[in-house]
Design an enzyme around this catalytic site. Structure first.
Site, PDB file in Angstrom:
ATOM      1  N   PRO A  10      -6.124  -5.696  -0.848  1.00  0.00           N
ATOM      2  CA  PRO A  10      -5.639  -5.073  -2.065  1.00  0.00           C
ATOM      3  C   PRO A  10      -4.459  -4.117  -1.870  1.00  0.00           C
ATOM      4  CG  PRO A  10      -7.786  -4.189  -1.430  1.00  0.00           C
ATOM      5  CD  PRO A  10      -7.538  -5.390  -0.584  1.00  0.00           C
ATOM      6  N   ASN A  11      -3.554  -4.209  -2.815  1.00  0.00           N
ATOM      7  CA  ASN A  11      -2.372  -3.340  -2.934  1.00  0.00           C
ATOM      8  C   ASN A  11      -1.270  -3.649  -1.924  1.00  0.00           C
ATOM      9  OD1 ASN A  11      -3.482  -1.689  -5.106  1.00  0.00           O
ATOM     10  ND2 ASN A  11      -4.906  -0.948  -3.552  1.00  0.00           N
ATOM     11  N   ARG A  18       5.205   0.764  -2.440  1.00  0.00           N
ATOM     12  CA  ARG A  18       3.959   1.538  -2.408  1.00  0.00           C
ATOM     13  C   ARG A  18       4.046   2.603  -1.310  1.00  0.00           C
ATOM     14  NH1 ARG A  18      -1.599  -0.519   0.453  1.00  0.00           N
ATOM     15  NH2 ARG A  18      -2.837   1.287  -0.156  1.00  0.00           N
ATOM     16  N   TYR A  23       3.873   3.599   4.372  1.00  0.00           N
ATOM     17  CA  TYR A  23       3.858   2.174   4.732  1.00  0.00           C
ATOM     18  C   TYR A  23       5.242   1.606   5.036  1.00  0.00           C
ATOM     19  CZ  TYR A  23      -0.912   2.542   3.058  1.00  0.00           C
ATOM     20  OH  TYR A  23      -2.219   2.925   2.892  1.00  0.00           O
ATOM     21  N   ASN A  74      -5.140  -7.840   7.367  1.00  0.00           N
ATOM     22  CA  ASN A  74      -5.093  -6.446   6.931  1.00  0.00           C
ATOM     23  C   ASN A  74      -5.990  -6.343   5.705  1.00  0.00           C
ATOM     24  OD1 ASN A  74      -4.626  -3.902   6.011  1.00  0.00           O
ATOM     25  ND2 ASN A  74      -2.419  -3.957   6.356  1.00  0.00           N
ATOM     26  N   ALA A  77      -7.981  -1.343   1.820  1.00  0.00           N
ATOM     27  CA  ALA A  77      -9.074  -0.396   1.561  1.00  0.00           C
ATOM     28  C   ALA A  77     -10.452  -0.995   1.821  1.00  0.00           C
ATOM     29  CB  ALA A  77      -8.983   0.112   0.120  1.00  0.00           C
ATOM     30  N   GLU A  98      -7.617  -7.453  13.302  1.00  0.00           N
ATOM     31  CA  GLU A  98      -7.450  -6.504  12.191  1.00  0.00           C
ATOM     32  C   GLU A  98      -6.139  -5.741  12.376  1.00  0.00           C
ATOM     33  OE1 GLU A  98     -10.992  -4.035  11.616  1.00  0.00           O
ATOM     34  OE2 GLU A  98      -9.705  -2.399  10.915  1.00  0.00           O
ATOM     35  N   HIS A 100      -3.529  -2.691  10.744  1.00  0.00           N
ATOM     36  CA  HIS A 100      -3.199  -1.631   9.781  1.00  0.00           C
ATOM     37  C   HIS A 100      -1.784  -1.151  10.065  1.00  0.00           C
ATOM     38  CE1 HIS A 100      -7.204  -1.598   8.291  1.00  0.00           C
ATOM     39  NE2 HIS A 100      -7.649  -1.563   9.525  1.00  0.00           N
ATOM     40  N   ARG A 107      -5.049   9.900   9.281  1.00  0.00           N
ATOM     41  CA  ARG A 107      -5.132  10.075   7.833  1.00  0.00           C
ATOM     42  C   ARG A 107      -6.512  10.607   7.430  1.00  0.00           C
ATOM     43  NH1 ARG A 107      -2.895   4.889   5.018  1.00  0.00           N
ATOM     44  NH2 ARG A 107      -2.894   6.358   3.249  1.00  0.00           N
TER      45      ARG A 107
HETATM   46  C1  DQA Z   1      -4.008   0.019   5.428  1.00  0.00           C
HETATM   47  C2  DQA Z   1      -4.821   1.301   5.626  1.00  0.00           C
HETATM   48  C3  DQA Z   1      -5.939   1.390   4.593  1.00  0.00           C
HETATM   49  O1  DQA Z   1      -6.678   2.596   4.769  1.00  0.00           O
HETATM   50  C4  DQA Z   1      -5.362   1.403   3.203  1.00  0.00           C
HETATM   51  O2  DQA Z   1      -6.398   1.392   2.236  1.00  0.00           O
HETATM   52  C5  DQA Z   1      -4.400   0.293   2.941  1.00  0.00           C
HETATM   53  C6  DQA Z   1      -3.478  -0.103   4.010  1.00  0.00           C
HETATM   54  C7  DQA Z   1      -2.793  -0.046   6.377  1.00  0.00           C
HETATM   55  O3  DQA Z   1      -2.252  -1.134   6.541  1.00  0.00           O
HETATM   56  O4  DQA Z   1      -2.359   0.983   6.924  1.00  0.00           O
HETATM   57  O5  DQA Z   1      -4.322  -0.233   1.848  1.00  0.00           O
HETATM   58  O6  DQA Z   1      -4.837  -1.094   5.727  1.00  0.00           O
END
Ligand code: DQA
Length: 147
Positions: A10-11, A18, A23, A74, A77, A98, A100, A107
């Site tokens: 998501p997002n 964003r 990011y 990725n 959240a 995984e 990020h 954070r």
């Molecule tokens: C994320 C880190 C997550 O905590 C966050 O909710 C994201 C992006 C990252 O790529 O740094 O949406 O996965």
């Protein structure tokens, strides 16, 4: 031919606009292109899928069995909450790395725990979009028996 799936949660469709301070300016297409280029360098192929919905991501992991050799994921959240995604990864015989973009350990405390990490092959954290390339490289080289 070796096939990779780049899966984004998501997002991440909003990458580029964003929270660029966290990011960066790169887009989701930039991240996917990095994996596609890395795959091509290894005579492999990569497909990409992004969803804002947990169940869609579960479906994508289930459907990866027999079709993809590895997943670069990725989970955004859902990393921090999703037992369903963890169970999906455990259920399939496909290695998952995984990724990020941000350094989740610098954070909020709720980002410092991953539900998924124990069932993933490994993690790439905090290195920006290049983390997608590094994850692809780790999978491809492991298939070639080089690492
Ligand atoms: C994320 C880190 C997550 O905590 C966050 O909710 C994201 C992006 C990252 O790529 O740094 O949406 O996965």
């Amino acid at each position: 031919m070796t096939r990779l799936l780049v899966l984004n949660g998501p997002n991440l469709n909003l990458l580029g606009k964003r929270e660029p301070g966290i990011y960066g300016q790169g887009t989701l297409k930039d991240a996917v292109d990095l994996v596609k280029e890395t795959a091509e360098e290894h005579e492999a192929e990569a497909d990409a899928y992004q969803s804002n919905h947990e169940g869609d991501l579960v479906d994508a992991i289930q459907q990866a069995e027999g079709k993809y050799d590895g997943i670069i994921f990725n989970p955004a959240a859902y990393t921090h909450t999703s037992i369903a995604l963890r169970d999906a990864i455990s259920a399939v015989d496909v290695p998952v790395v995984e990724v990020h973009i941000s350094n989740v350990h610098q954070r909020e405390s709720f980002r410092q725990h991953s539900m998924l990490a124990p069932v993933c092959k490994g993690q790439v954290v905090g290195l920006g979009l290049i983390g997608y390339r590094l994850a692809a490289l780790a999978l491809l080289e492991s298939f070639e028996g080089r690492r």
